[in-house]
Enzyme design. Structure first.
Site, mmCIF file in Angstrom:
data_model
loop_
_atom_site.group_PDB
_atom_site.id
_atom_site.type_symbol
_atom_site.label_atom_id
_atom_site.label_comp_id
_atom_site.label_asym_id
_atom_site.label_seq_id
_atom_site.Cartn_x
_atom_site.Cartn_y
_atom_site.Cartn_z
ATOM 1 N N GLY A 131 -18.307 76.588 -18.951
ATOM 2 C CA GLY A 131 -18.927 76.021 -17.762
ATOM 3 C C GLY A 131 -20.280 76.652 -17.521
ATOM 4 O O GLY A 131 -21.278 76.286 -18.143
ATOM 5 N N GLN A 145 -11.936 62.987 -14.883
ATOM 6 C CA GLN A 145 -11.069 63.863 -14.092
ATOM 7 C C GLN A 145 -10.833 63.270 -12.706
ATOM 8 O O GLN A 145 -11.769 62.762 -12.074
ATOM 9 C CB GLN A 145 -11.693 65.252 -13.938
ATOM 10 C CG GLN A 145 -10.770 66.239 -13.212
ATOM 11 C CD GLN A 145 -11.409 67.600 -12.997
ATOM 12 O OE1 GLN A 145 -12.220 67.766 -12.103
ATOM 13 N NE2 GLN A 145 -11.035 68.576 -13.831
ATOM 14 N N GLU A 179 -18.991 70.122 -10.433
ATOM 15 C CA GLU A 179 -19.464 69.119 -9.482
ATOM 16 C C GLU A 179 -20.914 69.382 -9.078
ATOM 17 O O GLU A 179 -21.288 70.496 -8.731
ATOM 18 C CB GLU A 179 -18.588 69.111 -8.228
ATOM 19 C CG GLU A 179 -18.934 67.959 -7.283
ATOM 20 C CD GLU A 179 -18.149 68.010 -5.987
ATOM 21 O OE1 GLU A 179 -18.200 67.012 -5.260
ATOM 22 O OE2 GLU A 179 -17.514 69.047 -5.707
ATOM 23 N N CYS A 198 -10.059 73.242 -8.221
ATOM 24 C CA CYS A 198 -11.273 73.295 -7.393
ATOM 25 C C CYS A 198 -11.064 74.216 -6.191
ATOM 26 O O CYS A 198 -10.125 74.027 -5.404
ATOM 27 C CB CYS A 198 -11.652 71.906 -6.914
ATOM 28 S SG CYS A 198 -13.155 71.892 -5.874
#
Length: 308
Positions: A223, A68, A9, A98
């Site tokens: 990531g 997502q 994010e 998350c």
């Protein structure tokens, strides 16, 4: 082996997806999450988070993108999942990993790992809503406080009908602190027949090799490693040499053009500084450059400094 680009994010948006998939090595990207509470989002919400939907769900380099969703209400997640598929998403991913406090306080993300039944209800509702030919995947951590529910959570997601499960091999409490416990993915694999993707603490081709060995899993998700070394996917998949600083500088200038002339141009100074923060892990020159542009606010001044 398939390599997936992780959702991050505020970091991996469509511009970063475009750039990293042009470098190559990725088989699929997952978007930042769409937060679902108590409504069916309008189409513009999905187009904002995933502009690739305007192009049949592919990046300009031709890499498929999967939307997502994050939330706690099965029925609303199911309706939004179907909309994402109808707009062109290549499958649908559910965020149960998350660790952000604001997200967890509103019962989204990793906090749901405390409730295997909630995971089952959500995945089951989404699986029933999404046509069978489309993949429903989920992303989890090993648990919230500890790993005591790791196998039960994986089983709940499997029994609910998901096709694919990405495991970030740390708990919520672990955050992003090393190490990642890749061997736990192998335990999940021995317990549940669902296809697995290993995620967490993969910074190099050697890390990827060790991860695949310890997790007994072929597929991986990158990531922060892909932000620290932009051609990491190619290093892993094709044994390519890590990008040199000169090559990276050209990439920074190219990215600057994306950001300045894209729809997020006003954020460029903060975004380039953020990215340099990740690059410092692999390139000492990135720290020097960061110090040189740290106080600059004008985009053109920053680009001129990079060019020097």
């Amino acid at each position: 082996m398939q390599i997936f680009l992780a959702p991050m994010e505020g970091v991996v948006d469509h511009l970063m997806r475009d750039m990293l998939t042009q470098i190559g090595g990725f088989d699929l990207c997952v978007t930042e999450f769409v937060r679902v509470v108590n409504q069916l989002h309008p189409k513009k919400t999905f187009y904002k988070i995933c502009p690739e939907l305007h192009h049949n769900g592919f990046t300009p380099a031709g890499t498929p993108v999967r939307v997502q969703l994050l939330g706690q209400e099965p029925c609303w997640l199911a309706e939004n999942a179907l909309r994402a598929i109808e707009l062109g998403s290549h499958g649908l991913d559910l965020n149960f990993g998350c660790p952000a406090k604001t997200v967890n306080k509103s019962k989204g993300g990793a906090v749901l790992l405390k409730e295997p039944q909630a995971l089952y209800d959500i995945v089951s509702a989404v699986r029933q809503a999404v046509p069978a030919q489309h993949i429903v995947s989920a992303k989890i951590r090993l648990g919230f406080d500890d790993t005591s529910l790791a196998l039960e959570n994986a089983d709940a997601i499997t029994q609910a009908g998901a096709n694919l499960l990405t495991v970030h091999a740390r708990t919520k409490v672990d955050g992003y602190k090393p190490p990642a416990y890749w061997d736990w993915i192998a335990k999940i694999k021995a317990h549940s027949p669902i296809s697995l993707i290993a995620n967490g603490e993969i910074w190099s081709a050697q890390d990827a090799k060790h991860c695949r060995q310890q997790s007994a899993t072929d597929d991986i998700m990158l990531g922060r490693g892909a932000l620290s070394l932009p051609n990491l996917a190619r290093c892993i998949k094709y044994d390519e040499a890590p990008m040199t600083w000169e090559e990276l500088k050209r990439l920074l200038i190219k990215y600057s053009g994306y950001e300045i002339f894209g729809d997020k141009g006003r954020y460029y100074p903060n975004r380039i500084k953020q990215w340099l923060g990740y690059l410092q892990r692999e390139y000492s020159q990135a720290e020097v450059l960061f110090q040189q542009i740290r106080t600059l606010r004008d985009s053109q001044d920053i680009v001129r400094q990079i060019e020097r």
